[in-house]
Design a protein around this motif. Structure first.
Motif: not given
Length: 407
Positions: A352-375
């Protein structure tokens, strides 16, 4: 004995033309022995009364299957393990596991070699020879942390009140930091800044080091109790989370002196397990010697989501899957069951809490966290797995959790 010289011998029944019935059990064992692309390997260090083992479990999320693939006999009582993704000879990617324990040395084993009799390499003194001006540890090794950005560097902390940086390729210690007042039992490298190392000490202090000048503490924070675990929040890389032996979990911004929030997660009990989901923001899990496993939502402020008894005794360690956002493994001191792996989505409150939360991917080369296409792919997959389990339970089938190793 006469006549034996003419007897034909075959190394396998498959080579014998007179054996027409094949051994189906052997074929099944071979299928289990081969690690598939959708399998995960989980390393578990286990200490019994008579022996210490390093066990390698194979876990398949789709089939909800977990079994021992092989094990290694250790020469020490293990206290910490760390995966290393580098080959010590030619710097190519390999599966190595470093083990520290009640010894001054660190054993590094090759995961890809079954039935190993000795480690790939040993870092530090073996205990037979001790040098007066040595950079090696003189006490038990309590924690290990591999630098995934500078892949030849492994950090170790010890009961001798020191932290050592090892060059795995050169097989020697390169730096020793001895600014601590007590045992150092928690380490973690920053996910993006390769020089920043976080340490947790029994003097109730968390220290941040820039390893280019390891003898100088960049910043330090005083917590409620002895520090058990420290982790960086890879979704908010300025922040880290630490747990203590008196049941508290605290979150800090490394740029500030005061805590962002303080949580009494397991009152009066040491929080020995602390982990964040690899790709679900805000999902934090804790485990304690009070034998309780709890799930929290820390996206804004910490909110209790649910708890569960895992029947593994006093919880010693908790780890989240690097591939699946909701799979967690947990180790304890129970004699009947020391280890368990499970999907958090089996808990209704987590779904119920996390079921619909968007997943994020870590990009170490760009030092960033972005929404993953695999969500969307992950959500459909987890829903399919959960529905499969419900169908199996409704039919009265017992889902296989652990397959005992054949001796």
């Amino acid at each position: 004995m006469p006549g034996l010289s003419s007897v034909a011998c075959f190394s396998s029944n498959d080579d014998d033309p007179y054996v027409t019935l094949r051994d189906e059990e052997d074929e099944s064992d071979m299928e289990d022995f081969l690690i598939q692309t959708d399998d995960n390997v989980i390393v578990v260090a286990e200490a019994n009364n008579n022996q210490s083992l390093l066990k390698f479990y194979v876990f398949n999320e789709d089939e909800d299957d977990c079994f021992v693939h092989h094990d290694i006999l250790l020469s020490m009582v293990p206290l910490c393990v760390e995966w290393i993704g580098i080959n010590t000879d030619d710097n190519e990617v390999a599966n190595l596991v470093a083990v520290g324990g009640n010894s001054t040395s660190i054993e590094v084993w090759d995961v890809d070699v079954v039935d190993s009799l000795e480690p790939e390499l040993i870092l530090g003194d073996s205990g037979k020879k001790k040098k007066k001006a040595s950079k090696n540890h003189t006490g038990d090794v309590l924690d290990l942390a591999w630098n995934s950005s500078v892949k030849n560097i492994l950090a170790s902390s010890s009961a001798d009140k020191s932290v050592i940086l090892w060059d795995i390729c050169k097989r020697k210690a390169v730096t020793k930091c001895s600014v601590f007042n007590e045992k150092v039992q928690a380490l973690q490298w920053h996910p993006f800044e390769s020089n920043n190392l976080l340490s947790g000490c029994c003097d109730k202090t968390v220290r941040l080091f820039d390893c280019r000048t390891p003898d100088a503490v960049t910043k330090e924070w005083t917590l409620h109790g002895e520090v058990e675990k420290v982790i960086w929040n890879h979704f908010d890389p300025f922040c880290f989370i630490a747990s203590t032996d008196d049941g508290f979990v605290q979150c800090y911004d490394a740029r500030s002196d005061s805590s962002i929030w303080t949580l009494s997660a397991h009152p009066s009990s040491a929080v020995t397990g602390l982990s964040l989901s690899s790709s679900c923001p805000g999902l934090m899990v804790t485990g304690s010697v009070d034998q309780n496993f709890k799930v929290w939502d820390i996206l804004k402020k910490p909110v209790f989501v649910g708890e569960q008894k895992l029947d593994v005794g006093k919880i010693c360690s908790v780890s989240s899957s690097p591939d699946s956002p909701f799979v967690v493994c947990c180790g304890g001191d129970s004699k009947k069951q020391k280890f368990k792996v499970f999907n958090l989505l089996d808990m209704g409150s987590v779904t119920r809490t996390f079921g619909k939360r968007k997943l994020m991917a870590i990009n170490k080369s760009q030092h960033s966290v972005t929404e993953t296409e695999r969500s969307q792919e992950w959500m459909e997959r987890t829903e399919k797995i959960s529905s499969k389990r419900k169908v199996s339970k409704s039919k009265g089938k017992k889902i296989k959790k652990t397959k005992c190793e054949k001796k």
